[in-house]
Design an enzyme around this catalytic site. Structure first.
Site, PDB file in Angstrom:
ATOM      1  N   LYS A  13     -48.274   2.635 -36.689  1.00 40.21           N
ATOM      2  CA  LYS A  13     -47.281   3.458 -36.120  1.00 40.21           C
ATOM      3  C   LYS A  13     -46.859   4.580 -37.376  1.00 40.21           C
ATOM      4  CE  LYS A  13     -44.450   0.156 -35.414  1.00 40.21           C
ATOM      5  NZ  LYS A  13     -45.156  -0.938 -35.669  1.00 40.21           N
ATOM      6  N   ARG A 127     -53.042  -4.199 -46.636  1.00 37.77           N
ATOM      7  CA  ARG A 127     -52.117  -2.812 -46.965  1.00 37.77           C
ATOM      8  C   ARG A 127     -51.636  -3.254 -48.287  1.00 37.77           C
ATOM      9  NH1 ARG A 127     -47.464  -1.246 -43.041  1.00 37.77           N
ATOM     10  NH2 ARG A 127     -47.115  -3.698 -43.259  1.00 37.77           N
ATOM     11  N   ARG A 160     -46.580  -5.654 -49.686  1.00 38.56           N
ATOM     12  CA  ARG A 160     -45.447  -6.058 -49.241  1.00 38.56           C
ATOM     13  C   ARG A 160     -45.143  -7.362 -49.014  1.00 38.56           C
ATOM     14  NH1 ARG A 160     -44.240  -1.989 -44.107  1.00 38.56           N
ATOM     15  NH2 ARG A 160     -43.475  -3.904 -43.133  1.00 38.56           N
TER      16      ARG A 160
HETATM   17  P1  AP5 Z   1     -49.146   1.380 -40.702  1.00 36.17           P
HETATM   18  O1  AP5 Z   1     -49.160   2.681 -40.256  1.00 36.17           O
HETATM   19  O2  AP5 Z   1     -48.271   0.784 -42.027  1.00 36.17           O
HETATM   20  O3  AP5 Z   1     -48.769   0.234 -39.617  1.00 36.17           O
HETATM   21  P2  AP5 Z   1     -47.263   0.185 -38.827  1.00 36.17           P
HETATM   22  O4  AP5 Z   1     -47.628  -0.095 -37.339  1.00 36.17           O
HETATM   23  O5  AP5 Z   1     -46.233   1.140 -39.396  1.00 36.17           O
HETATM   24  O6  AP5 Z   1     -47.162  -1.422 -39.512  1.00 36.17           O
HETATM   25  P3  AP5 Z   1     -45.723  -1.949 -39.871  1.00 36.17           P
HETATM   26  O7  AP5 Z   1     -46.131  -3.193 -40.778  1.00 36.17           O
HETATM   27  O8  AP5 Z   1     -45.087  -0.663 -41.084  1.00 36.17           O
HETATM   28  O9  AP5 Z   1     -44.739  -1.854 -39.007  1.00 36.17           O
HETATM   29  P4  AP5 Z   1     -43.638  -2.972 -38.688  1.00 36.17           P
HETATM   30  O10 AP5 Z   1     -43.327  -2.690 -37.375  1.00 36.17           O
HETATM   31  O11 AP5 Z   1     -43.817  -4.387 -38.959  1.00 36.17           O
HETATM   32  O12 AP5 Z   1     -42.948  -2.729 -40.169  1.00 36.17           O
HETATM   33  P5  AP5 Z   1     -41.423  -2.028 -40.473  1.00 36.17           P
HETATM   34  O13 AP5 Z   1     -41.902  -1.387 -41.526  1.00 36.17           O
HETATM   35  O14 AP5 Z   1     -41.335  -0.876 -39.199  1.00 36.17           O
HETATM   36  O15 AP5 Z   1     -50.646   0.618 -41.220  1.00 36.17           O
HETATM   37  C1  AP5 Z   1     -50.707  -0.750 -41.540  1.00 36.17           C
HETATM   38  C2  AP5 Z   1     -51.926  -0.733 -42.520  1.00 36.17           C
HETATM   39  O16 AP5 Z   1     -53.174  -0.417 -41.782  1.00 36.17           O
HETATM   40  C3  AP5 Z   1     -52.023   0.213 -43.619  1.00 36.17           C
HETATM   41  O17 AP5 Z   1     -52.565  -0.265 -44.940  1.00 36.17           O
HETATM   42  C4  AP5 Z   1     -52.696   1.585 -43.083  1.00 36.17           C
HETATM   43  O18 AP5 Z   1     -53.360   2.262 -44.109  1.00 36.17           O
HETATM   44  C5  AP5 Z   1     -53.828   0.790 -42.028  1.00 36.17           C
HETATM   45  N1  AP5 Z   1     -54.285   1.560 -41.082  1.00 36.17           N
HETATM   46  C6  AP5 Z   1     -53.250   2.352 -40.238  1.00 36.17           C
HETATM   47  N2  AP5 Z   1     -53.971   2.772 -39.222  1.00 36.17           N
HETATM   48  C7  AP5 Z   1     -55.293   2.234 -39.379  1.00 36.17           C
HETATM   49  C8  AP5 Z   1     -56.344   2.881 -38.698  1.00 36.17           C
HETATM   50  N3  AP5 Z   1     -56.501   3.628 -37.359  1.00 36.17           N
HETATM   51  N4  AP5 Z   1     -57.768   2.018 -38.918  1.00 36.17           N
HETATM   52  C9  AP5 Z   1     -57.649   1.257 -40.106  1.00 36.17           C
HETATM   53  N5  AP5 Z   1     -56.480   1.149 -40.836  1.00 36.17           N
HETATM   54  C10 AP5 Z   1     -55.391   1.787 -40.581  1.00 36.17           C
HETATM   55  O19 AP5 Z   1     -40.343  -3.199 -40.336  1.00 36.17           O
HETATM   56  C11 AP5 Z   1     -40.539  -3.916 -41.549  1.00 36.17           C
HETATM   57  C12 AP5 Z   1     -39.171  -5.224 -41.137  1.00 36.17           C
HETATM   58  O20 AP5 Z   1     -38.134  -4.233 -41.200  1.00 36.17           O
HETATM   59  C13 AP5 Z   1     -39.087  -5.715 -39.768  1.00 36.17           C
HETATM   60  O21 AP5 Z   1     -40.060  -6.831 -39.953  1.00 36.17           O
HETATM   61  C14 AP5 Z   1     -37.659  -5.993 -39.780  1.00 36.17           C
HETATM   62  O22 AP5 Z   1     -37.305  -7.153 -40.573  1.00 36.17           O
HETATM   63  C15 AP5 Z   1     -36.939  -4.884 -40.274  1.00 36.17           C
HETATM   64  N6  AP5 Z   1     -36.925  -3.763 -39.194  1.00 36.17           N
HETATM   65  C16 AP5 Z   1     -37.553  -2.724 -39.098  1.00 36.17           C
HETATM   66  N7  AP5 Z   1     -37.162  -1.925 -37.803  1.00 36.17           N
HETATM   67  C17 AP5 Z   1     -36.340  -2.725 -37.566  1.00 36.17           C
HETATM   68  C18 AP5 Z   1     -35.538  -2.437 -36.055  1.00 36.17           C
HETATM   69  N8  AP5 Z   1     -35.524  -1.496 -35.529  1.00 36.17           N
HETATM   70  N9  AP5 Z   1     -34.724  -3.665 -35.780  1.00 36.17           N
HETATM   71  C19 AP5 Z   1     -34.634  -4.653 -36.463  1.00 36.17           C
HETATM   72  N10 AP5 Z   1     -35.326  -4.894 -37.716  1.00 36.17           N
HETATM   73  C20 AP5 Z   1     -35.990  -3.874 -38.102  1.00 36.17           C
END
Ligand code: AP5
Length: 218
Positions: A13, A127, A160
């Protein structure tokens, strides 16, 4: 264009949100990035959020809803926005609907990113991020030019804290329990668009870009 990117942790995402926001000249609101910034700055909010995030749990709804409400008022979102990682619970989705309707606007689309679980685990465990400029890499799929060093600013890359195996398992469990119900929520509102996000980054971007083209001018 007003769009939500929905999907399990690691489906890509954030990677796609950066590209789409740049291409369509709209704001990107990533609650994960906002929370990590607060943790780095050691704000009161960041100190509260850190323990939830490290364990792979969700930060309380009231905290993230407040962050998003503030960001939506930012001039960068005047032409529209990509929401990355928000909403993540039904109360968050309801709060988003209320905020948008108070502004006389509504979502165009909710893209549901889909990737097999084994690929998700590989993406997350490989990552690496830059603690200085926040650029994201992957040891296999998007490696930096020099091993362990940020291409953009030369800082050593880090993993991370929530990309450890136990935290990944917890995040996937929390996703299934608290965020997956949003698939039905948005499907019932005829906003859901499934997206196979298992291909390479450029391939996914091309598909996404085509799907979002009709909404670009709004
Ligand atoms: P990446 O693009 O970073 O994937 P992502 O879907 O954004 O994954 P995240 O881990 O960032 O999402 P998340 O939802 O768990 O974490 P967030 O930061 O929102 O890609 C991941 C990896 O894959 C990278 O290394 C990339 O290079 C690789 N990649 C990407 N696309 C690829 C492809 N097509 N092919 C191969 N490799 C690829 O949230 C973190 C924490 O914050 C949560 O756990 C929670 O505690 C808190 N939080 C955030 N938002 C909320 C909310 N709305 N409510 C409550 N808590 C929240």
């Amino acid at each position: 264009m007003r769009v939500v990117f929905l999907g399990a942790p690691g489906v890509g995402k954030g990677t796609q949100a950066d590209r789409i926001a740049a291409q369509c000249q709209v704001g990107k609101i990533s609650t994960g990035d906002l929370l990590r910034e607060a943790v780095r700055d050691q704000t009161v909010l960041g100190l509260e959020a850190k323990s939830y995030m490290d364990q792979g749990n969700l930060v309380p709804d009231a905290v993230v809803i407040g962050l998003v409400r503030e960001k939506l008022a930012d001039p960068s979102c005047a032409n529209g926005f990509v929401l990355d990682g928000f909403p993540r619970t039904v109360p968050q989705a309801e709060a988003l609907g209320t905020v948008l309707s108070s502004k006389g606007i509504a979502l165009d689309l909710v893209v549901n990113f889909q990737v097999p679980r084994e690929d998700i685990v590989r993406r997350l465990s490989g990552r690496r991020s830059c603690p200085k400029c926040q650029a994201t890499f992957h040891i296999d799929f998007a490696p930096p030019k020099v091993d362990g060093v940020c291409d953009r600013c030369g800082e050593p890359l880090v993993q991370r804290s929530d990309d450890r195996r136990d935290a990944i398992e917890m995040r996937l469990k929390v996703y299934g329990e608290q965020t997956a119900p949003l698939v039905r929520y948005y499907d019932e509102r005829q906003l859901l668009h499934p997206m196979d996000a298992s291909g390479a980054v450029d391939v996914v971007f091309q598909h996404l870009s085509q799907e979002l083209a009709p909404y670009r001018a709004t």
